[in-house]
Design a protein around this motif. Structure first.
Motif, PDB file in Angstrom:
ATOM      1  N   PRO A  34       0.854 -10.561   6.789  1.00 26.15           N
ATOM      2  CA  PRO A  34       0.567 -10.209   5.389  1.00 26.15           C
ATOM      3  C   PRO A  34      -0.443  -9.064   5.306  1.00 26.15           C
ATOM      4  O   PRO A  34      -1.362  -8.968   6.123  1.00 26.15           O
ATOM      5  N   CYS A  35      -0.250  -8.203   4.326  1.00 28.57           N
ATOM      6  CA  CYS A  35      -1.157  -7.067   4.159  1.00 28.57           C
ATOM      7  C   CYS A  35      -1.191  -6.656   2.695  1.00 28.57           C
ATOM      8  O   CYS A  35      -0.432  -7.157   1.880  1.00 28.57           O
ATOM      9  N   ASP A 119      -0.530   6.856  13.808  1.00 27.90           N
ATOM     10  CA  ASP A 119      -1.178   6.906  15.112  1.00 27.90           C
ATOM     11  C   ASP A 119      -2.531   7.588  14.924  1.00 27.90           C
ATOM     12  O   ASP A 119      -2.901   7.962  13.811  1.00 27.90           O
ATOM     13  N   ALA A 120      -3.272   7.759  16.007  1.00 25.14           N
ATOM     14  CA  ALA A 120      -4.625   8.313  15.896  1.00 25.14           C
ATOM     15  C   ALA A 120      -4.626   9.708  15.261  1.00 25.14           C
ATOM     16  O   ALA A 120      -5.513  10.036  14.473  1.00 25.14           O
ATOM     17  N   ALA A 121      -3.631  10.520  15.566  1.00 25.98           N
ATOM     18  CA  ALA A 121      -3.583  11.875  15.019  1.00 25.98           C
ATOM     19  C   ALA A 121      -3.217  11.870  13.532  1.00 25.98           C
ATOM     20  O   ALA A 121      -3.887  12.493  12.716  1.00 25.98           O
ATOM     21  N   SER A 122      -2.158  11.161  13.171  1.00 26.99           N
ATOM     22  CA  SER A 122      -1.704  11.196  11.774  1.00 26.99           C
ATOM     23  C   SER A 122      -2.646  10.450  10.828  1.00 26.99           C
ATOM     24  O   SER A 122      -2.686  10.735   9.639  1.00 26.99           O
ATOM     25  N   ARG A 123      -3.457   9.513  11.352  1.00 27.17           N
ATOM     26  CA  ARG A 123      -4.416   8.805  10.497  1.00 27.17           C
ATOM     27  C   ARG A 123      -5.434   9.763   9.889  1.00 27.17           C
ATOM     28  O   ARG A 123      -5.992   9.485   8.831  1.00 27.17           O
ATOM     29  N   LEU A 124      -5.696  10.880  10.551  1.00 28.18           N
ATOM     30  CA  LEU A 124      -6.691  11.829  10.050  1.00 28.18           C
ATOM     31  C   LEU A 124      -6.321  12.382   8.674  1.00 28.18           C
ATOM     32  O   LEU A 124      -7.194  12.640   7.853  1.00 28.18           O
ATOM     33  N   PRO A 128      -4.365   6.373   3.373  1.00 29.52           N
ATOM     34  CA  PRO A 128      -4.585   6.275   1.926  1.00 29.52           C
ATOM     35  C   PRO A 128      -6.076   6.280   1.583  1.00 29.52           C
ATOM     36  O   PRO A 128      -6.908   5.805   2.359  1.00 29.52           O
ATOM     37  N   VAL A 129      -6.397   6.816   0.429  1.00 33.60           N
ATOM     38  CA  VAL A 129      -7.784   6.933  -0.013  1.00 33.60           C
ATOM     39  C   VAL A 129      -8.499   5.582   0.078  1.00 33.60           C
ATOM     40  O   VAL A 129      -9.632   5.492   0.553  1.00 33.60           O
ATOM     41  N   GLU A 130      -7.830   4.509  -0.361  1.00 32.02           N
ATOM     42  CA  GLU A 130      -8.451   3.184  -0.372  1.00 32.02           C
ATOM     43  C   GLU A 130      -8.769   2.664   1.026  1.00 32.02           C
ATOM     44  O   GLU A 130      -9.587   1.766   1.190  1.00 32.02           O
ATOM     45  N   ASP A 131      -8.114   3.200   2.047  1.00 34.17           N
ATOM     46  CA  ASP A 131      -8.278   2.687   3.401  1.00 34.17           C
ATOM     47  C   ASP A 131      -9.183   3.552   4.277  1.00 34.17           C
ATOM     48  O   ASP A 131      -9.416   3.221   5.439  1.00 34.17           O
ATOM     49  N   ARG A 132      -9.696   4.657   3.739  1.00 35.37           N
ATOM     50  CA  ARG A 132     -10.585   5.504   4.535  1.00 35.37           C
ATOM     51  C   ARG A 132     -11.905   4.792   4.746  1.00 35.37           C
ATOM     52  O   ARG A 132     -12.459   4.194   3.844  1.00 35.37           O
ATOM     53  N   GLY A 133     -12.396   4.847   5.953  1.00 34.93           N
ATOM     54  CA  GLY A 133     -13.646   4.178   6.276  1.00 34.93           C
ATOM     55  C   GLY A 133     -13.484   2.701   6.575  1.00 34.93           C
ATOM     56  O   GLY A 133     -14.453   2.010   6.864  1.00 34.93           O
ATOM     57  N   ARG A 135     -11.696  -0.297   8.931  1.00 40.10           N
ATOM     58  CA  ARG A 135     -11.100  -0.458  10.261  1.00 40.10           C
ATOM     59  C   ARG A 135      -9.590  -0.602  10.133  1.00 40.10           C
ATOM     60  O   ARG A 135      -9.102  -1.394   9.342  1.00 40.10           O
ATOM     61  N   TYR A 136      -8.862   0.183  10.902  1.00 40.12           N
ATOM     62  CA  TYR A 136      -7.397   0.157  10.854  1.00 40.12           C
ATOM     63  C   TYR A 136      -6.866  -1.121  11.474  1.00 40.12           C
ATOM     64  O   TYR A 136      -7.265  -1.510  12.561  1.00 40.12           O
ATOM     65  N   GLU A 137      -5.974  -1.783  10.759  1.00 40.96           N
ATOM     66  CA  GLU A 137      -5.280  -2.956  11.281  1.00 40.96           C
ATOM     67  C   GLU A 137      -3.796  -2.758  11.055  1.00 40.96           C
ATOM     68  O   GLU A 137      -3.364  -2.491   9.942  1.00 40.96           O
TER      69      GLU A 137
END
Length: 169
Positions: A34-35, A119-124, A128-133, A135-137
């Motif tokens: 779930p997310c 992936d690490a490159a495309s996350r840059l 999404p604005v809400e998910d910046r800062g 921890r990626y899950e």
């Protein structure tokens, strides 16, 4: 994987039901955990779908952009990764756009479900604005070997026929 699409009117949906219980032991990667979904409209451009002629024309610009910013066109700017509606498929392999069996025209991309969102490159650039800062899950989904399932529709034909494609790295 065999996707099933059922078209219906929004008014016919009714109340949202609880998700069914998952019985027994589910192998890793078969059911996403779930997310929270944060829909966000983004502008995409073709990546692997660019013709060789257009790629050759634009390549000097891509190289200049990367030299000035460190951003790679395909990883950072072209096609948003992850599960999404519309836009361009995030092909792992050569593009395989299906043609409609009814009218013979190339079908439109409807939906992508991918093993992970970025992936690490495309996350840059695609986080999404809400998910910046935050921890990626990931969703703990694994389609083949980190692949994706792509659904296509024909908006010109009655019943909006669909086809699917699957690819993995």
């Amino acid at each position: 994987m065999v996707p099933e699409v059922r078209w219906r009117e929004a008014a016919a949906v009714g109340a949202v039901r609880e998700a069914p219980a998952v019985g027994g032991e589910i192998p890793y990667g078969k059911v996403p955990k779930p997310c929270v979904v944060h829909p966000e409209v983004v502008e995409e451009y073709p990546s692997w779908d660019l013709s060789d002629e257009l790629w050759d024309l634009l390549e000097p610009r891509f190289e200049q952009l990367e030299a000035e910013t460190g951003w790679d066109y395909q990883s950072h700017l072209a096609t948003a990764p992850g599960t999404k509606l519309g836009g361009y498929p995030g092909w792992c392999q050569d593009p395989q756009w299906p043609d409609c069996s009814g009218c013979g025209q190339r079908m439109d991309h409807l939906l992508t479900v991918e093993s992970w969102e970025a992936d690490a490159a495309s996350r840059l650039t695609w986080t999404p604005v809400e998910d910046r800062g935050v921890r990626y899950e990931g969703a703990d989904l694994m389609l083949g070997d980190a692949g994706g399932l792509y659904l296509f529709e024909c908006r010109r034909c009655p019943g909006r026929p669909v086809k699917d494609r699957f690819d993995c790295s």
